[in-house]
Design a protein around this motif. Structure first.
Motif, short mmCIF file in Angstrom:
data_model
loop_
_atom_site.label_atom_id
_atom_site.label_comp_id
_atom_site.label_asym_id
_atom_site.label_seq_id
_atom_site.Cartn_x
_atom_site.Cartn_y
_atom_site.Cartn_z
N VAL A 34 38.08 26.09 62.86
CA VAL A 34 38.55 27.49 62.26
C VAL A 34 39.91 27.23 61.32
N GLU A 35 40.71 26.26 61.71
CA GLU A 35 41.79 25.79 60.80
C GLU A 35 41.48 25.40 59.64
N SER A 36 40.60 24.66 59.35
CA SER A 36 39.95 23.93 58.13
C SER A 36 39.29 25.49 57.34
N ARG A 37 38.25 26.28 57.89
CA ARG A 37 37.85 27.34 57.48
C ARG A 37 38.96 28.30 56.98
N LEU A 38 40.21 28.31 57.74
CA LEU A 38 41.18 29.38 57.15
C LEU A 38 41.98 28.87 56.08
N THR A 39 42.22 27.38 56.07
CA THR A 39 42.76 26.92 54.90
C THR A 39 41.69 27.13 53.42
N GLU A 40 40.62 27.09 53.70
CA GLU A 40 39.64 27.10 52.62
C GLU A 40 39.50 28.66 52.13
N TYR A 41 39.57 29.64 53.13
CA TYR A 41 39.40 31.11 52.59
C TYR A 41 40.95 31.62 52.20
N GLN A 42 42.05 30.88 52.49
CA GLN A 42 43.51 31.32 51.95
C GLN A 42 43.47 30.91 50.47
N GLY A 43 42.71 29.87 50.30
CA GLY A 43 42.74 29.43 48.64
C GLY A 43 41.89 30.21 47.92
N LYS A 44 40.72 30.72 48.39
CA LYS A 44 39.98 31.45 47.65
C LYS A 44 40.61 32.84 47.64
N LEU A 45 41.26 33.31 48.57
CA LEU A 45 42.11 34.74 48.35
C LEU A 45 43.18 34.47 47.57
N GLN A 46 43.75 33.38 47.12
CA GLN A 46 44.82 33.28 46.31
C GLN A 46 44.30 33.29 44.84
N LYS A 47 43.10 32.51 44.81
CA LYS A 47 42.31 32.80 43.56
C LYS A 47 42.13 34.18 43.01
N VAL A 48 41.42 34.90 44.09
CA VAL A 48 41.10 36.22 43.77
C VAL A 48 42.18 37.08 43.59
N GLN A 49 43.40 36.83 44.09
CA GLN A 49 44.76 37.72 43.95
C GLN A 49 44.99 37.32 42.51
N ALA A 50 45.00 36.19 42.16
CA ALA A 50 45.40 35.77 40.54
C ALA A 50 44.65 36.44 39.68
N VAL A 51 43.33 36.50 39.98
CA VAL A 51 42.58 37.24 39.10
C VAL A 51 42.75 38.71 39.03
N ARG A 52 43.19 39.34 40.27
CA ARG A 52 43.44 40.64 40.35
C ARG A 52 44.68 41.04 39.55
N THR A 53 45.66 40.05 39.53
CA THR A 53 46.89 40.18 38.87
C THR A 53 46.76 40.01 37.42
N GLN A 54 45.93 39.21 36.93
CA GLN A 54 45.52 39.11 35.36
C GLN A 54 45.03 40.22 34.97
N LEU A 55 43.84 40.71 35.79
CA LEU A 55 43.15 42.14 35.19
C LEU A 55 44.15 43.09 35.23
N GLN A 56 44.98 43.31 36.14
CA GLN A 56 46.10 44.52 36.29
C GLN A 56 46.88 44.43 35.11
N SER A 57 47.37 43.16 34.73
CA SER A 57 48.11 42.96 33.44
C SER A 57 47.47 43.18 32.34
N HIS A 58 46.18 42.68 32.15
CA HIS A 58 45.55 43.05 31.04
C HIS A 58 45.11 44.51 30.55
N LEU A 59 44.91 45.17 31.84
CA LEU A 59 44.59 46.79 32.00
C LEU A 59 45.94 47.43 31.55
N ASN A 60 47.05 46.94 31.67
CA ASN A 60 48.32 47.80 31.30
C ASN A 60 48.79 47.45 29.97
N SER A 61 48.16 46.60 29.31
CA SER A 61 48.48 46.13 27.83
C SER A 61 47.54 46.81 26.80
N LEU A 62 46.51 47.66 27.37
CA LEU A 62 45.64 48.33 26.71
C LEU A 62 46.05 49.62 26.46
#
Length: 271
Positions: free
Chosen positions: A219-247
């Protein structure tokens, strides 16, 4: 060392769990116990595998512990392979029957979790065993305690018997001694049975804890894996929001005048 060799074949599963617990806990303080066990493990496992040739559950338990020692480098690779070489040939292990699903090899993490899922006791079994053990405990039997409290003091005192000269009193005491002897004999049998049951439950708990630790690592290994995935999705979400605000916001653009008619753009030619 001689004691381990003498008792090991009688209760191989329990001794393997105890050995694993001692070896891994003492590893933090040095290699003294590891070196001592390395002297007796080859002979002990050789005898164990031979005596448990028809006990596949015990053999699979030993297999799992050896695999854990190998993964954590408790002993050297060559030494572990030597211990594994004592395993009877042709026996099917848990990993051979569970490591493949529809022909696809499972990942190493999933192997460790699946390898103990069938043989490890489930929580309901552990809880039920503990409850039954406590309910039937001879130590908690108030009726037995009450019966013991009624035993005359003379029963425990050999010297007091010599001072009794009255025959009738001696006969009464003899009857009390016989009753006390029967009561103590029955209680001893109950205690012996409880001792054996508690040993079984202790072995079950060790296996259960080992399984839970493996699950925890998974579970600890899987938690680390999905925390990494969550951080990537959060980064994409932030980038999309920033791009949307610039339009540009089209809702704030002033309403445009209609285009002129073609005739007004190109006047009629002079006569």
């Amino acid at each position: 060392s001689s004691g381990i060799n003498a008792e090991w074949p009688l209760r191989p599963g329990l001794f393997m769990f105890l050995s694993n617990d001692i070896i891994q806990n003492s590893k933090r303080k040095g290699n003294e116990f590891t070196q001592e066990f390395s002297r007796v493990l080859p002979d002990a496992l050789s005898h164990t595998y031979k005596s448990a040739v028809e006990d596949l559950k015990t053999i699979n338990q030993i297999d799992r512990i050896l695999q854990i020692w190998k993964e954590r480098e408790i002993f050297g690779k060559d030494f572990i392979e030597k211990l594994q070489s004592f395993r009877p040939k042709g026996l099917r292990s848990d990993s051979q029957s569970e490591d493949q699903t529809d022909g696809t090899l499972l990942s190493p993490t999933k192997k460790r979790v699946r390898s103990t899922s069938d043989s490890a006791p489930d929580p309901d079994t552990v809880i039920r065993s503990l409850i039954n053990l406590e309910r039937g405990s001879a130590l908690r039997d108030s009726r037995i305690k009450q019966q013991f409290s009624t035993i005359p003091n003379e029963v425990w005192n050999v010297q007091a018997v010599e001072k009794i000269t009255d025959r009738k009193r001696l006969e009464t005491l003899l009857k009390s001694v016989d009753n006390s002897y029967e009561l103590l004999s029955q209680h001893r049998i109950r205690l012996q049975t409880e001792f054996q049951e508690r040993n079984k439950v202790a072995a079950m708990l060790k296996e259960f804890v080992m399984h839970q630790k493996e699950q925890l690592r998974s579970v600890e290994s899987r938690l680390t894996e999905y925390q990494g995935k969550l951080q990537k999705v959060q980064a994409v979400r932030t980038q999309l929001q920033s791009h949307l605000n610039s339009l540009p916001d089209l809702t704030t653009v002033t309403k445009l005048e209609p285009l002129p008619e073609p005739g007004s753009l190109f006047g009629a030619p002079d006569d």
